[in-house]
Design an enzyme around this catalytic site. Structure first.
Site, PDB file in Angstrom:
ATOM      1  N   GLU A 199     -19.712  77.749 116.885  1.00  0.00           N
ATOM      2  CA  GLU A 199     -21.016  77.435 116.135  1.00  0.00           C
ATOM      3  C   GLU A 199     -22.058  76.922 116.885  1.00  0.00           C
ATOM      4  O   GLU A 199     -22.705  75.893 116.735  1.00  0.00           O
ATOM      5  CB  GLU A 199     -20.583  76.163 115.104  1.00  0.00           C
ATOM      6  CG  GLU A 199     -19.390  76.596 114.135  1.00  0.00           C
ATOM      7  CD  GLU A 199     -19.243  75.514 113.041  1.00  0.00           C
ATOM      8  OE1 GLU A 199     -19.461  74.392 112.956  1.00  0.00           O
ATOM      9  OE2 GLU A 199     -18.684  75.796 111.782  1.00  0.00           O
ATOM     10  N   GLU A 386     -13.195  80.897 110.517  1.00  0.00           N
ATOM     11  CA  GLU A 386     -12.875  79.651 109.721  1.00  0.00           C
ATOM     12  C   GLU A 386     -13.220  79.681 108.165  1.00  0.00           C
ATOM     13  O   GLU A 386     -14.071  80.404 107.997  1.00  0.00           O
ATOM     14  CB  GLU A 386     -13.640  78.383 110.431  1.00  0.00           C
ATOM     15  CG  GLU A 386     -13.646  77.861 111.650  1.00  0.00           C
ATOM     16  CD  GLU A 386     -14.371  76.859 112.273  1.00  0.00           C
ATOM     17  OE1 GLU A 386     -14.532  75.747 111.393  1.00  0.00           O
ATOM     18  OE2 GLU A 386     -14.355  76.739 113.436  1.00  0.00           O
TER      19      GLU A 386
HETATM   20  C1  BG6 Z   1     -16.591  73.594 111.496  1.00  0.00           C
HETATM   21  C2  BG6 Z   1     -16.203  73.483 112.824  1.00  0.00           C
HETATM   22  O1  BG6 Z   1     -17.931  73.051 111.375  1.00  0.00           O
HETATM   23  O2  BG6 Z   1     -16.070  73.231 110.511  1.00  0.00           O
HETATM   24  C3  BG6 Z   1     -14.736  72.754 113.014  1.00  0.00           C
HETATM   25  O3  BG6 Z   1     -16.154  74.513 113.826  1.00  0.00           O
HETATM   26  C4  BG6 Z   1     -14.621  71.589 111.651  1.00  0.00           C
HETATM   27  O4  BG6 Z   1     -14.492  71.846 113.934  1.00  0.00           O
HETATM   28  C5  BG6 Z   1     -14.740  72.626 110.269  1.00  0.00           C
HETATM   29  O5  BG6 Z   1     -13.396  70.849 111.663  1.00  0.00           O
HETATM   30  C6  BG6 Z   1     -14.547  71.691 109.104  1.00  0.00           C
HETATM   31  O6  BG6 Z   1     -15.484  70.629 109.106  1.00  0.00           O
HETATM   32  P1  BG6 Z   1     -14.698  69.253 108.889  1.00  0.00           P
HETATM   33  O7  BG6 Z   1     -16.001  68.376 109.116  1.00  0.00           O
HETATM   34  O8  BG6 Z   1     -14.287  69.191 107.333  1.00  0.00           O
HETATM   35  O9  BG6 Z   1     -13.609  68.929 109.749  1.00  0.00           O
END
Ligand code: BG6
Length: 493
Positions: A199, A386
């Site tokens: 990111e 993701e």
């Molecule tokens: C992304 C990141 O922004 O979202 C992860 O690459 C992160 O590291 C994921 O864990 C989900 O966000 P959160 O705040 O729910 O953990």
């Protein structure tokens, strides 16, 4: 649904959120190791000592400049969830066996830079750290699981922050390239898929997370990300030289932005908001700064200091593929709107869709829109690295976890992914849902914001046996992978 036979189904993690072992095997501290736990409502804090020796902490969100001369560090009496994570460091064999049982074709993990270079700027790597990842990759290979490696995922070695000011300092480029050289050489033949910075667009939002940058003004953020662009371009070139089989991608936090109404002003705002993401992929995929950014910098008085050869490097080091995270979409408006949360993104509520318990709006169609937007813009393979739903899970008396809400979320998104591939012709390499095993939330530091197919017995205060168990979604995802995405039906256990 018909997906290519080599489609990379898997799951995604990051070292600082699940590995633990934060000082074991000679590992140095990273930025993540000085960020406290936080909670649903309380922002996580960065702990530091001022030059007068006073211990202080300040929120990561909204981030303000750290005082000049301060040093970030671990403080007594604070709880830092990265220190133990879910202890993958000692559980990796058990965890990889569970991924294999689900049928994973790939597994996304990040390397903790400070495990290999404890101070960040050493010439020679820490052998014990290298050996740990050798063991992990060998274990994955044992099950024919392809490692997908993020080189830097919110875990800049802390000494690069304390000694150099993080990525604001151009010398970080050489430290990073030396680190990449070590990775590409040591793991040649074991790892083929790489991403340089997780990111990378987070530099415009949370610079400490993105690169240990302790200043949050546009000038500092622009300079620091320029250094990351150059570092990434050099890494791509080097990675190809060392092994032409290497596939090296960028990684951005993506989403879909809608104008709240069809008012032209709202649509123009949506265009501008989308550029906050496209700027990064434009530079890394096309190899030059886009005109809209150059104009924006002129308006803001931002001057990016470049060295001779930088422009050529950007052109020569374009990425092979585009990886992105997709969780949510948001609206923008020229008028008043109800603010909502998201993957570190800002926007207003969309009245047509529901949101998670953390206020992240759920929008499968937005994923299809996102895939098409990126494919049409770059014509390079895409990789969803993701996606997922952060939710509270309840362990029933019989030990089962009925996470139907997670299955519903993933099903909706996979269906839209299918449309993008099979109706729209998008080239997609794979799909790795986030936090395939429960891990620490990056945004809040909580454990109770769970994404996994595998439950981990650990709470927000670090209590729990760390025992792993299979959720209902574990069995569902197993069926999805087995059918190469054709069977998304609910299951009865
Ligand atoms: C992304 C990141 O922004 O979202 C992860 O690459 C992160 O590291 C994921 O864990 C989900 O966000 P959160 O705040 O729910 O953990």
């Amino acid at each position: 649904m018909s997906l290519p036979q080599n489609f990379l189904w898997g799951g995604a993690t990051a070292a600082n959120q699940f590995e633990g072992g934060y000082t074991e095997g000679g590992k140095g501290l990273s930025t993540a190791d000085v960020i406290t736990a936080g909670s649903h409502t309380l922002a996580r804090q960065i702990t530091y000592t001022t030059k007068e020796g006073v211990e202080c902490a300040q929120p990561i969100m909204p981030f303000k400049d750290l005082p000049d001369g301060s040093k970030c560090g671990v403080q007594k009496g604070q709880y830092y969830p990265s220190h133990e994570g879910i202890d993958f460091y000692h559980h990796y064999k058990e965890d990889i066996a569970l991924f294999a049982e689900m049928g994973f074709k790939c597994f996304r993990l990040s390397i903790n830079w400070a495990r290999l270079f404890p101070m960040g700027d050493e010439k020679e790597p820490n052998e014990e750290g290298l050996k740990f990842y050798d063991n992990v990759f060998d274990e994955l290979r044992k099950y024919n699981i392809e490692p997908v490696v993020t080189i830097s995922h919110y875990e800049t070695p802390l000494e690069l922050v304390n000694q150099y000011g993080g990525w604001l300092d151009r010398r970080c480029i050489d430290f990073f390239v030396n680190y990449c050289n070590t990775l590409f050489t040591r793991y040649k033949g074991k790892v083929k898929y790489w991403m340089t910075f997780n990111e990378i667009n987070m530099m415009g939002f949370l610079p400490f997370f993105a690169g240990g940058v302790t200043k949050s003004n546009p000038q500092a953020q622009a300079q620091a990300v320029h250094h990351q662009f150059i570092a990434s371009a050099k890494a791509v070139k080097l990675g190809h030289q060392i092994d032409p089989e290497n596939q090296i991608g960028l990684m951005i936090a993506y989403g879909a932005t809608y104008g709240l109404t069809c008012k032209p002003e709202d649509q123009a705002l949506a265009m501008e908001d989308t550029r906050k993401r496209h700027f990064y992929s434009d530079v890394m995929s096309r190899g030059y700064y886009p005109a809209y950014k150059i104009k924006e910098y002129e308006r803001l008085g931002v001057k990016v200091s470049m060295e001779a050869g930088d422009e050529e490097l950007l052109k020569e080091g374009c990425v092979d593929y585009l990886a992105f995270s997709y969780y949510t979409s948001h609206c923008v408006t020229s008028e008043e709107g109800e603010a909502i949360g998201g993957n570190f993104s800002m926007g207003v509520k969309n009245p047509y869709i529901k949101a998670s318990d953390w206020g992240w709006q759920i929008d499968g169609i937005g994923l299809r829109i996102a895939l098409n937007a990126l494919w049409e813009r770059y014509q390079k393979p895409l990789f969803i690295v993701e996606n997922g739903l952060g939710a509270v899970d309840k362990v029933e008396e019989d030990g089962s976890i009925q996470d139907d809400y997670r299955i519903a979320y993933l099903k909706e998104h996979i269906e839209e992914m299918d449309k993008a591939v099979n109706q729209d012709g998008v080239e997609l390499m794979g799909y790795t849902p986030w936090g395939c095993i429960d891990l620490v939330s990056a945004g809040t530091g909580e454990m109770k914001k769970r994404y996994g197919f595998i439950y981990v017995d650990r709470d927000d205060n670090g209590n729990g046996s760390l025992a792993r168990s299979r959720k209902k979604s574990f069995h569902w995802y197993q069926q999805v992978i087995e059918s190469n995405g054709a069977n998304l039906k609910d299951i009865q256990l």
